[in-house]
Design a protein around this motif. Sequence first.
Motif, PDB file in Angstrom:
ATOM      1  N   GLY A 189      56.595 -11.036  -7.398  1.00  0.00           N
ATOM      2  CA  GLY A 189      55.876 -10.059  -8.206  1.00  0.00           C
ATOM      3  C   GLY A 189      56.695  -9.580  -9.386  1.00  0.00           C
ATOM      4  O   GLY A 189      56.177  -9.425 -10.505  1.00  0.00           O
TER       5      GLY A 189
ATOM      6  N   ASP B 225      57.750 -12.146  -1.645  1.00  0.00           N
ATOM      7  CA  ASP B 225      56.578 -11.646  -2.349  1.00  0.00           C
ATOM      8  C   ASP B 225      56.967 -10.586  -3.377  1.00  0.00           C
ATOM      9  O   ASP B 225      56.475 -10.610  -4.513  1.00  0.00           O
ATOM     10  CB  ASP B 225      55.584 -11.054  -1.335  1.00  0.00           C
TER      11      ASP B 225
ATOM     12  N   HIS C 217      51.408 -11.587  -4.329  1.00  0.00           N
ATOM     13  CA  HIS C 217      52.074 -12.415  -5.335  1.00  0.00           C
ATOM     14  C   HIS C 217      52.323 -13.837  -4.845  1.00  0.00           C
ATOM     15  O   HIS C 217      52.747 -14.698  -5.626  1.00  0.00           O
ATOM     16  CB  HIS C 217      53.387 -11.761  -5.748  1.00  0.00           C
TER      17      HIS C 217
ATOM     18  N   SER D  99      55.539 -10.571 -13.181  1.00  0.00           N
ATOM     19  CA  SER D  99      55.225  -9.473 -14.088  1.00  0.00           C
ATOM     20  C   SER D  99      56.001  -9.605 -15.391  1.00  0.00           C
ATOM     21  O   SER D  99      55.450  -9.421 -16.488  1.00  0.00           O
ATOM     22  CB  SER D  99      55.543  -8.134 -13.414  1.00  0.00           C
TER      23      SER D  99
END
Length: 312
Positions: free
Chosen positions: A136, A132, A247, A140
């Motif tokens: 992320g 996760d 995420h 991003s």
Amino acid sequence: MAALKNFDSEIERIGGVLTATRDALGPACILLAETARGLILPDEESLAEEAERLAAEMPERQTIEAAMARLVADLATEIDVSAREFDNRDLPTRLETLIGYMSRAAKHRRQQARWRSPAPLNRLAELLRRADRLAGLVKSERDFLIGRRRESEGDLVTLIDHRPEIVEKLRGEDGTAMTGLDVVGHTEPAIKVFQDLVAGLNARVGTCNILLHKLITDTENLLILYRMVADASRQGDAGLKPELFPHLAPEVERFSNGMLTLHGLDRRRYRADQAFAERFPAEAAGEAADAGGRAGGFRLPTIFGFKVIRSR
């Protein structure tokens, strides 16, 4: 604990470098936007400075992309190790074998305790937490790059569409300010710098997509394995909830609803592994070696038909 700290510190390090590379893109994107808005080409010195900046940043970018790929490959290796341990759960450990020489009942009790231990499930939960965080980080970066690419592609299209106006300004009202050769020599280098900028953004977005594709398919493997281990140890899903993994929420939600299956996973995994190996051959080779040379890594070959461990 050491592995956990190493992973988290590496995530922080990569995040810091990505922030710096984002900042390095800013001046070139701003210069392109100003050029498209004013239809006046920048001076040669400014263009050369941005071209040099983009070229100088490329090796660092490649290094940090390889670092992200290593984290993705390491995660896949650890999932593979956990799957093989689960496949071999009926085989006695060395200590259990020694105990069996003295007492078969004691050996059996120790095996029962190992089968019901929360440690394997906790390990898988930790791998999911890492997946996760890594997802992320990559998402991003991809979102940022897509935004930059959208803006810069639009500015580049504007610049190319209005090239006649730019040429007219360079030649002057009476056509004597610059010769045709001079105009070409001034416009083409500028357009090339901006085209290289957009091409670089496209390549970076593509790399993020490759990393995410592999990471998501590996995570689906991990969640299916988690279900197998949880059922075998009679511990349920241990409270895995989508909100705990923001995420990876879609994947965890499908898992929680019982909708995550093996259907089509092998095909998706093959495509993801192939693209990953083409883009990051060294990291993919390391993953294959760590997984014991099994091409493609973990394929859930036997645990789908696992036997539930029962008390005797």
